[in-house]
Design an enzyme around this catalytic site. Structure first.
Site, PDB file in Angstrom:
ATOM      1  N   ASP A 128       8.976   5.188  11.919  1.00  0.00           N
ATOM      2  CA  ASP A 128       8.759   3.805  12.742  1.00  0.00           C
ATOM      3  C   ASP A 128      10.032   3.861  13.694  1.00  0.00           C
ATOM      4  O   ASP A 128      11.091   3.112  13.583  1.00  0.00           O
ATOM      5  CB  ASP A 128       8.503   2.694  12.095  1.00  0.00           C
ATOM      6  CG  ASP A 128       7.324   2.564  11.400  1.00  0.00           C
ATOM      7  OD1 ASP A 128       6.273   2.407  12.004  1.00  0.00           O
ATOM      8  OD2 ASP A 128       7.243   2.923  10.237  1.00  0.00           O
ATOM      9  N   ALA A 180       0.954  -1.271  -0.058  1.00  0.00           N
ATOM     10  CA  ALA A 180      -0.137   0.123  -0.051  1.00  0.00           C
ATOM     11  C   ALA A 180       0.906   1.153   0.092  1.00  0.00           C
ATOM     12  O   ALA A 180       0.878   2.145   0.770  1.00  0.00           O
ATOM     13  CB  ALA A 180      -0.981  -0.132   1.178  1.00  0.00           C
ATOM     14  N   HIS A 218       7.230   5.649   1.460  1.00  0.00           N
ATOM     15  CA  HIS A 218       8.101   4.546   0.845  1.00  0.00           C
ATOM     16  C   HIS A 218       8.896   4.672  -0.438  1.00  0.00           C
ATOM     17  O   HIS A 218      10.018   4.463  -0.272  1.00  0.00           O
ATOM     18  CB  HIS A 218       6.934   3.482   0.352  1.00  0.00           C
ATOM     19  CG  HIS A 218       6.221   2.704   1.405  1.00  0.00           C
ATOM     20  ND1 HIS A 218       4.913   2.737   1.363  1.00  0.00           N
ATOM     21  CD2 HIS A 218       6.543   1.979   2.466  1.00  0.00           C
ATOM     22  CE1 HIS A 218       4.167   2.536   2.508  1.00  0.00           C
ATOM     23  NE2 HIS A 218       5.212   1.831   3.094  1.00  0.00           N
TER      24      HIS A 218
HETATM   25  P1  AMP Z   1       5.261  -0.241   6.175  1.00  0.00           P
HETATM   26  O1  AMP Z   1       5.227  -0.624   4.789  1.00  0.00           O
HETATM   27  O2  AMP Z   1       4.516   0.853   6.867  1.00  0.00           O
HETATM   28  O3  AMP Z   1       5.966  -1.299   7.227  1.00  0.00           O
HETATM   29  O4  AMP Z   1       6.630   0.826   6.147  1.00  0.00           O
HETATM   30  C1  AMP Z   1       7.884   0.230   5.371  1.00  0.00           C
HETATM   31  C2  AMP Z   1       9.089   1.364   5.588  1.00  0.00           C
HETATM   32  O5  AMP Z   1       8.501   2.699   5.182  1.00  0.00           O
HETATM   33  C3  AMP Z   1       9.388   1.315   7.223  1.00  0.00           C
HETATM   34  O6  AMP Z   1      10.787   1.420   7.170  1.00  0.00           O
HETATM   35  C4  AMP Z   1       8.698   2.733   7.564  1.00  0.00           C
HETATM   36  O7  AMP Z   1       9.312   3.455   8.508  1.00  0.00           O
HETATM   37  C5  AMP Z   1       8.764   3.549   6.132  1.00  0.00           C
HETATM   38  N1  AMP Z   1       7.625   4.685   6.301  1.00  0.00           N
HETATM   39  C6  AMP Z   1       6.427   4.485   6.551  1.00  0.00           C
HETATM   40  N2  AMP Z   1       5.751   5.691   6.334  1.00  0.00           N
HETATM   41  C7  AMP Z   1       6.671   6.475   6.224  1.00  0.00           C
HETATM   42  C8  AMP Z   1       6.767   8.088   6.043  1.00  0.00           C
HETATM   43  N3  AMP Z   1       5.579   8.858   6.077  1.00  0.00           N
HETATM   44  N4  AMP Z   1       7.941   8.607   5.566  1.00  0.00           N
HETATM   45  C9  AMP Z   1       8.996   8.033   5.524  1.00  0.00           C
HETATM   46  N5  AMP Z   1       9.192   6.469   5.570  1.00  0.00           N
HETATM   47  C10 AMP Z   1       7.833   5.974   6.088  1.00  0.00           C
END
Ligand code: AMP
Length: 284
Positions: free
Chosen positions: A150, A32, A37
């Site tokens: 995170d 998503a 990302h």
């Molecule tokens: P997730 O798909 O939510 O597990 O996130 C995958 C990676 O993207 C993780 O390292 C998150 O910290 C990073 N991430 C999620 N949201 C953001 C954002 N708004 N800005 C920068 N990195 C993000």
């Protein structure tokens, strides 16, 4: 973009790249995808010859079964975004590929397990640690990119990297926000129109907290001000507000004694749990 669902063909491909002395940058995600990302993909592309993104919604890190069921899955859109960002490789395994059997391993991260996300999401970081370790073994990257969004997860991965001797270069990438300040998140799509507007108040409370803390240097007063500000919004239910050392999440009493301080928040907006943080000292 090359797309792999299985481990062996992916590893054969990556081995051939390594044999050519090509560096591999890795961005693990749960899909998503949004511009947050993509900022990780961009950061990897600057520093590596090959950038690989993984998309896998890891059931082991969900302590709330409803959250797992409702987690958005948008693979076709994700593929388009990754192609537009010139990502080289996508690894999108099934549950069967990642977990032929349910893992029994439990990892205790000590203090990190007892605070913030660790306190409210039982078993979450064991789930994160197992999937991240498996992916590190499979991809064997040179550099890995995580988001500051995170922050606690980043520190957990740092601990795994050090204590299990992965010796990877970990990069922490700043938070990408919507225009009104809301931190981009895959979960934002689950907010209805009204909740989406209200959700920006989480960032608002962080900026109010940051200003107050810089002026008063009073942690207790700042946490109270933030909580008081958010209490005016019926859709918001705060789980925690913490002001911590950004390097280890230890509680901060005197901000002058810390190199970097993070103001962190977790809150439900309607039924959607969101987290966000802001760093106190601007880095030039
Ligand atoms: P997730 O798909 O939510 O597990 O996130 C995958 C990676 O993207 C993780 O390292 C998150 O910290 C990073 N991430 C999620 N949201 C953001 C954002 N708004 N800005 C920068 N990195 C993000």
């Amino acid at each position: 973009m090359r797309i792999f669902e299985d481990i062996n063909p992916l590893q054969a491909f990556l081995r051939s790249k390594k044999a050519n002395q090509e560096n591999i940058g890795f961005v693990p995600t749960m899909g998503a995808l949004h511009q947050g990302h993509i900022s990780l993909i961009n950061a990897s592309k600057v520093e590596n010859d090959i950038t690989i993104c993984s998309i896998y919604v890891n059931p082991e890190q969900f302590s709330n079964p409803t959250d797992l069921v409702k987690y958005p899955r948008l693979l076709q859109e994700d593929i388009k975004m990754l192609e537009a960002a010139s990502c080289d490789v996508l690894f999108c395994p099934s549950d069967k590929v990642m977990y032929p059997e349910r893992p029994k391993l439990k990892i205790d991260f000590g203090f990190l397990e007892t605070t913030m996300e660790g306190k409210f999401r039982q078993g979450h970081f064991t789930g994160v640690a197992i999937i991240v370790s498996k992916l590190f073994h499979i991809v064997n990257p040179d550099r890995v990119y995580f988001g500051q969004k995170d922050l606690q997860q980043f520190l957990i991965v740092k601990q795994i990297n050090n204590e299990l001797s992965f010796n990877l270069q970990l990069q922490c990438v700043p938070i990408v926000r919507e225009q009104d300040g809301l931190a981009m998140s895959s979960r934002n799509s689950r907010l209805d129109k009204k909740e989406r507007l209200t959700a920006a108040q989480l960032y608002q409370s962080l900026t109010i907290g940051k200003q107050n803390l810089l002026v008063t240097e009073n942690v207790f007063d700042t946490k109270n001000k933030m909580a008081h500000y958010l209490s005016a919004f019926n859709d918001i239910r705060v789980e925690y507000i913490e002001i911590v050392d950004a390097a280890d999440l230890n509680v901060v009493n005197d901000i002058t004694q810390h190199e970097q301080v993070a103001l962190c928040i977790a809150a439900y907006v309607g039924n959607v749990r969101l987290i966000d943080n802001i760093l106190l000292f601007n880095i030039d």
